[in-house]
Design an enzyme around this catalytic site. Structure first.
Site, PDB file in Angstrom:
ATOM      1  N   SER A   4     -98.989 -18.170  22.711  1.00 12.19           N
ATOM      2  CA  SER A   4    -100.036 -17.181  22.525  1.00 12.19           C
ATOM      3  C   SER A   4    -100.281 -16.530  23.871  1.00 12.19           C
ATOM      4  CB  SER A   4    -101.302 -17.876  22.023  1.00 12.19           C
ATOM      5  OG  SER A   4    -102.436 -17.068  22.258  1.00 12.19           O
ATOM      6  N   ARG A  33     -76.217  18.396  -5.114  1.00 10.57           N
ATOM      7  CA  ARG A  33     -76.737  17.659  -3.956  1.00 10.57           C
ATOM      8  C   ARG A  33     -78.152  18.140  -3.727  1.00 10.57           C
ATOM      9  NH1 ARG A  33     -74.163  18.508   0.829  1.00 10.57           N
ATOM     10  NH2 ARG A  33     -72.721  20.087   0.015  1.00 10.57           N
TER      11      ARG A  33
END
Lengths: 391, 391, 391, 391
Positions: D271, D310
């Site tokens: 930590s 497309r």
């Protein structure tokens, strides 16, 4: 094996934009360092740390940290602040070292850094949207009476004007500006390990306030380690920005179809295989951004349910989606404000298409003129709002 | 074949709540009729339609319409307004019939109706959140100094207090209330087929204004058929509401584990197979709502890119997610405000767990007391904000 | 206050479809009862319960249970199985009562029920997609050489044929059918409270197997209370189904624009305000379904991370999204298979639009003919696949 | 202004993993070049291009292309293939230049490249999951009878064993392996500008087949420019992979709580502010990946509705989410296979917690033993499946 570096190859909507450079790993790292420096400043200002700590703040910015090394060193502890802190401590005088990161937790530094980055991007977004709105206001005026077929559910519907459509675009941009402005100053985070900043003792509020001042951001009423409203608010602002831009782009995509022919991008995109095509590339890219933003926002929305004092996964899941959102929305805003002024509108085509509608309806041009006689009222309302937003 | 009716069997978080009944198909249908009635009123008020049209408005509410028939008849045209209009026309005097739906389009009526429903739900949500906030403010005061182990990344971290945690809950509820209040009055829609309300001629703004007044809602500057900021705003308010409630529930779920034992729901849920269990059912249900809201919001976010004057699919995709969101967030708010006061907090267990932490750290109780000495400052800041929000 | 009942008013894509009626609360309730009955059968078959338990199984189906009451009674315990069990117990002979729900947990009954409902819907979807594929195969053959301008990024690109486009549609439907077929037989659930079915002792596998047989479903290798692959698989099948249908619809929406004019829905939807319009309503509805499915699937995807032996929220969040997905995908498949055969294709318009392309390119018709000379090869490959899928 | 480069700072779950390096912009670029080279090979093999074209294929790999320049040059045309093609043409003999990219479109090259990248990642994922499954199979065996309290809805429920829980983990991994294997060989794309590969004439299928062979991938029956089933399939495989890993992590997070204490990561994360904590960092990181995957998948699901030959935006929106998914799932699989073997399980704690349950229930240990007497049957079923999956 290749380098894992990303340089924008798969994100043409943001490649080369200001938002992209404001959000790169180096920018995030610099913001993290800025946050640690501001903490030194704040600790000294609040009388917790000696003046020497405040004096050392400036030197942090010049510490050389390699983002890639930091990224790799972040893996054991799970975030890049953990390996950063010792690097910074070793760069300040020994008596100052203990004040680096004093009272803070990793989340404070990374959240504050991401909010700094976000504020930078949102100020740029506001600037781009302001330019965009300015252009749209002109278009509203110039095309106020330019006839255009309005379309609903893909079908020709009724006569309208290009000015009316542009007023709709402008109104969306106004909405976006209003929301964006709520995010140009964002909260800093300084709750300490569990949100109550016990290391600061009674001076917690003073440190928090000095910290926010040093960074030009806002001090929150209380820790937001697990109260993620600022992040959800950002997500909304970025979603609305993307949508406002993509609404324009989506309209231009239909207007730009060969058979419609009402608009085309000034410098249409080349095709890799069909030389004759002038693809509406910029519109496509802007739309592609808006398609990604809401899903990324949903990750942030779910992360807003953050258990205990700091959650086990929810927070870590926020970082990348938030950065990607900043980049996509920022890219969309910059692109739109840039390419839209070059779009060429073909009023003859608009008239021709309107003719099709009149034929279909068995109506004459006078009817069309009557239909759009009062459109200007609505355009004016939006222009009045424009004054309010920017006046 | 079974009836396709849904009565809440798969949504226990909202079953039986006010939000559920405010959002049923009958409620939506009633709001559609209210919108059509208000249009008659507005047309008469603006001098477009004869006074008889305004007089007939009241009679619309009593027209019997079967929601299921309407749902089935909606299929060919794609929305339920289309089959509703002739039903309403046949219910008014012949000279008034032509003024029913005059100048409006289906989207006007359905959007206006959904905003009426949403306003109703959000007023209820505000009310429930107010009750919830009141309870939490009391809890902040009463548990201000009650020791509790703060937890981060699932681990015991540092001493804190239950009051501090409750202050975090309260701050989240404040955030939610603030956002919810921006949505208790929502815009009506009356753009007509393509947004410029040409049927109203120069009196468009007057009709719009009268329409909004008749419904107690807001008149927008311009059509929002394809400017979906109000819907995105609603989605944010509902997401924030769900998250504020589920944050509390998520904390209670951890606190309620057997080995932790710090809290339990007053009337724990029965198990279908294990009689000894007292499941934290209400917390589970509230969490289940918050898990669905952001994804539903993402549908609304994508729909905000609505092409042309009315889009081909984006709008139709909004209805159900929006209604479901209203129900989930409304259910979560009502449930949380109801069950939280019955939650039993076990301060002995909190002390016992704190003891574990002290042992692990090799610290004594005095250290713990010092750690939480200044927590009250942060609690007070949230309580001060409470005065601002509700004062 | 209104009844909270939903009858499809806000979901025209599914209103009146088979999928809708297969997924109503009554259908879910009936499936729950079927599951409990099958458990009695299985317990007797495996020799755990007396024959009388098996004999009583049939009588459960006739027990009258009101779905709304059950929904309300589900709130305290969090799921509708808990209040259902005593109702069923009271409907069987006293000595059988203890065998009702024996060894099972709520999740077993509800998961099994939802899989029964899902199997029913997916069989219907397969049937609808089969009809759709049959039509498309014919279209491929009949329109094999029918010239059509292929479009990319909204622009006219190169000559192609309607048959080629239809082959693309058909190939998508084949993909969907293949995925759907993996879900027409789904696993039952019978893990008991924590997945190991301890109440069944050594006979657990035998009971599970008999339970699956009684329901015509599959016995899983192990409990899937927290292994949600079947649910994620369903979500994929429904997403692919919706996309296959909506791809066709999206193409038709462009083909149906006034200026393009290549296709129109046989019975176009009426407009509530513009009599001349023939809206492509069915395409719009199908698209609206596909816009919702992936977001709902994302809820199920997140729920697949289900902690411990049964999770606190993740499972409860699945029910509604899964049901809604079944309804949306089922509605999309039924609608598409129904309206597509009535779509009118305008080959003159296709030729006219092709003429625009030739002009733009300075090409002659012979060039166009050469361009599409070998298109049939690709159409044939898809038709060959058609034989494999359905042969 | 900073460089816009990303090097993994915000993605510790993938930083430093194989998946990360396989998916960097350089890797994508290399795959694009591989695709163009394979096309030369295929054109020569099919007899369309001269042998010299095939000979030149090998030289493409050595062309120096800067990914960042390409990213910037991609903006006008909207994708990076457009600026790549001239660079490659200038690197081959003049007579070969015209065969570079011959008959292909940008989407062919980028889709093929992304599928190559995806196959590489999925082979690595399969490898990591195989290691993980091997470890889990051992754990099933060794912990087969190790008592553990099973938990449902956060509550202690019934006695079970660690082996039973591990069998659940293993079964999820089996599911993931099965789905992943469907994606280790993926389709190439070579449809040409509009999907019918007209430039290849009658030899289209032969070129396609040779192209797939040259890349060790699969030749699709027909173009998938707008039939995105392979992408949706990938999304499912990656979601299931992430969920299988995160299910384990989620369980470990609960087991690792201080008051539960049944498991802890061998080398818990440090930590930045609390030295005593050993955070379950790797579990947190794996969970963070699974929280992002389903939302990203939803972008791909919506993009599967790709209009015309497309689409205008849907395809462009796929690239980044797909790459991010590969990285997150790949990172999760590598991390889990690496850290899980180092997790320390505390059987004493499991016994102690079981004691709590027995006390609560008023049961003795013999009852607990009886409860888990047949658990091994279910473990064995999963181990049998293990043989089938890997045997």
């Amino acid at each position: 094996m290749s380098q894992p570096t990303d340089v924008g190859l798969l994100s043409p909507v943001s490649a080369g934009t200001v938002a992209e450079s404001l959000t790169g790993d180096d920018a995030v790292l610099a913001a993290m360092v800025r946050a640690e420096a501001a903490l030194l400043t704040a600790l000294a200002a609040a009388g917790l740390a000696p003046a020497s700590a405040g004096d050392a703040a400036g030197s942090l910015a010049s510490v050389r940290v390699d983002a890639r090394s930091l990224a790799l060193d972040a893996t054991p502890g799970g975030n890049p602040v953990i390996p950063l802190v010792p690097l910074l401590r070793s760069a300040v005088p020994e008596d100052v070292a203990r004040w680096v990161h004093f009272g803070a937790t990793s989340q404070d530094v990374l959240d504050t850094a991401l909010m700094l980055v976000a504020s930078d991007v949102l100020r740029q977004v506001e600037s781009d949207l302001t330019v965009l709105a300015g252009f749209l206001a002109s278009l509203c005026a110039s095309a106020r009476s330019a006839p255009l077929v309005a379309r609903t559910l893909t079908q020709q519907a009724l006569p309208s004007t290009l000015g009316m459509r542009a007023a709709g675009w402008l109104a969306s941009v106004h909405d976006a500006v209003r929301v964006v402005r709520t995010c140009t100053t964002l909260p800093v985070s300084l709750g300490g390990p569990v949100g109550h900043g016990s290391a600061f003792g009674a001076r917690g509020p003073a440190v928090l306030s000095a910290f926010a001042d040093a960074l030009g951001q806002r001090a929150p009423a209380s820790s937001w380690h697990t109260r993620r409203t600022p992040v959800v608010g950002l997500a909304t602002a970025l979603t609305v920005t993307g949508a406002a831009c993509a609404k324009i782009a989506a309209d231009l995509l239909v207007m730009g179809q060969a058979e419609v022919g009402e608009a085309c991008e000034g410098s249409g995109g080349a095709s890799s295989s069909m030389a004759h095509k002038a693809n509406p590339t910029q519109s496509v890219l802007v739309v592609s951004a808006a398609r990604q933003l809401p899903a990324l926002a949903s990750v942030l929305g779910v992360s807003a349910v953050a258990e205990q004092e700091r959650p086990a996964g929810a927070w870590h899941a926020e970082w990348q989606p938030l950065r990607t959102m900043l980049r996509l929305a920022g890219g969309a805003a910059e692109r739109t404000s840039t390419y839209l002024p070059d779009v060429v509108f073909d009023h003859d085509a608009m008239q021709r298409n309107l003719g099709l509608l009149l034929t279909a309806l068995g109506k004459d041009p006078a009817w069309a003129t009557a239909e759009i006689a009062h459109v200007g009222v609505w355009v004016d309302r939006v222009l009045t709002d424009h004054e309010e937003v920017f006046g």
